[in-house]
Enzyme design. Sequence first.
Site, PDB file in Angstrom:
ATOM      1  N   GLU A  65      14.734  58.224  17.865  1.00 29.64           N
ATOM      2  CA  GLU A  65      15.629  57.264  17.691  1.00 29.64           C
ATOM      3  C   GLU A  65      16.447  57.161  16.361  1.00 29.64           C
ATOM      4  O   GLU A  65      15.757  56.411  15.561  1.00 29.64           O
ATOM      5  CB  GLU A  65      14.942  55.727  18.132  1.00 29.64           C
ATOM      6  CG  GLU A  65      14.486  55.473  19.403  1.00 29.64           C
ATOM      7  CD  GLU A  65      14.331  54.246  19.864  1.00 29.64           C
ATOM      8  OE1 GLU A  65      14.839  53.976  21.021  1.00 29.64           O
ATOM      9  OE2 GLU A  65      13.971  53.371  19.139  1.00 29.64           O
ATOM     10  N   HIS A  73       8.342  51.477  16.275  1.00 30.75           N
ATOM     11  CA  HIS A  73       9.792  51.307  16.010  1.00 30.75           C
ATOM     12  C   HIS A  73      10.367  51.137  14.758  1.00 30.75           C
ATOM     13  O   HIS A  73       9.664  50.518  14.064  1.00 30.75           O
ATOM     14  CB  HIS A  73      10.284  50.221  17.114  1.00 30.75           C
ATOM     15  CG  HIS A  73      11.579  50.333  17.276  1.00 30.75           C
ATOM     16  ND1 HIS A  73      12.500  49.593  16.594  1.00 30.75           N
ATOM     17  CD2 HIS A  73      12.248  50.419  18.497  1.00 30.75           C
ATOM     18  CE1 HIS A  73      13.801  49.744  17.195  1.00 30.75           C
ATOM     19  NE2 HIS A  73      13.408  50.151  18.262  1.00 30.75           N
TER      20      HIS A  73
HETATM   21  P1  PGA Z   1      19.940  50.209  21.448  1.00 31.53           P
HETATM   22  O1  PGA Z   1      18.292  50.078  21.069  1.00 31.53           O
HETATM   23  O2  PGA Z   1      19.965  50.763  23.006  1.00 31.53           O
HETATM   24  O3  PGA Z   1      20.421  48.809  21.607  1.00 31.53           O
HETATM   25  O4  PGA Z   1      20.657  50.985  20.672  1.00 31.53           O
HETATM   26  C1  PGA Z   1      17.380  51.035  21.395  1.00 31.53           C
HETATM   27  C2  PGA Z   1      16.263  50.632  20.550  1.00 31.53           C
HETATM   28  O5  PGA Z   1      16.108  50.304  19.334  1.00 31.53           O
HETATM   29  O6  PGA Z   1      15.169  50.851  21.052  1.00 31.53           O
END
Ligand code: PGA
Length: 219
Positions: A144, A96
């Site tokens: 992401e 992540h």
């Molecule tokens: P968010 O986070 O949905 O709060 O934008 C997503 C993530 O970091 O996995």
Amino acid sequence: MKNLYVVANWKENKTQEEATDFLSEFSKNYESRPNVTVIICPQYLVVPAVSDFTKSNNINVAIGVQDISKFDEGAHTGEVSAREASEFSRFAIIGHSERRSQGETNEDVQEKVEMATKVGIEPIVCVVNGNVPIPLGAKTIAYEPIEAIGTGNPDTPENAEKIASLIKSKNSQVQHVLYGGSVTSKNVQSFVQMQNIDGVLVGGASLDPMEFSAIIKQC
Ligand code: PGA
């Protein structure tokens, strides 16, 4: 029909009591569907309680962890190995951006993917764009973009689709590409209806049981 993953990344939120309160509320509105795998990723201490509670109340969700150690076992204070995590979880988020920003490298991510797959945990590897190397053996990727995480400003479904198809075309082993970043029940459909997007990774909106069950319903 596509097989979708809907992943709740609870991050550093929820005590045991808060987690089981969430599940009680969530189960009132959640209907499991054959083509949607729901994966809840709590912080480590709460993982056994979430696992027990979902089993004993027949809540059909899978459990994931938010990270695993790159080491097998031994003198690594604070780490949890893949084998230890596999007692309770079938999935692990790996790489992540919130961990990469604390110094996790592509090599670390590759080692963690190997640890996970060795014990039968399916890694969900996060990348911030289409250029981040995809580890060998990783079948599930979550795209992401940093500017979309926790900001309320998601990427456009069209751009996310472009990145998802790029990742699949460059890495034939990849079977699922998820989108993550400010996903809500209002926008989830626009992402999962894209041809190459196979689900979502949800942070903030997964903390609320009504909102999270609404996200699943919209898929
Ligand atoms: P968010 O986070 O949905 O709060 O934008 C997503 C993530 O970091 O996995």
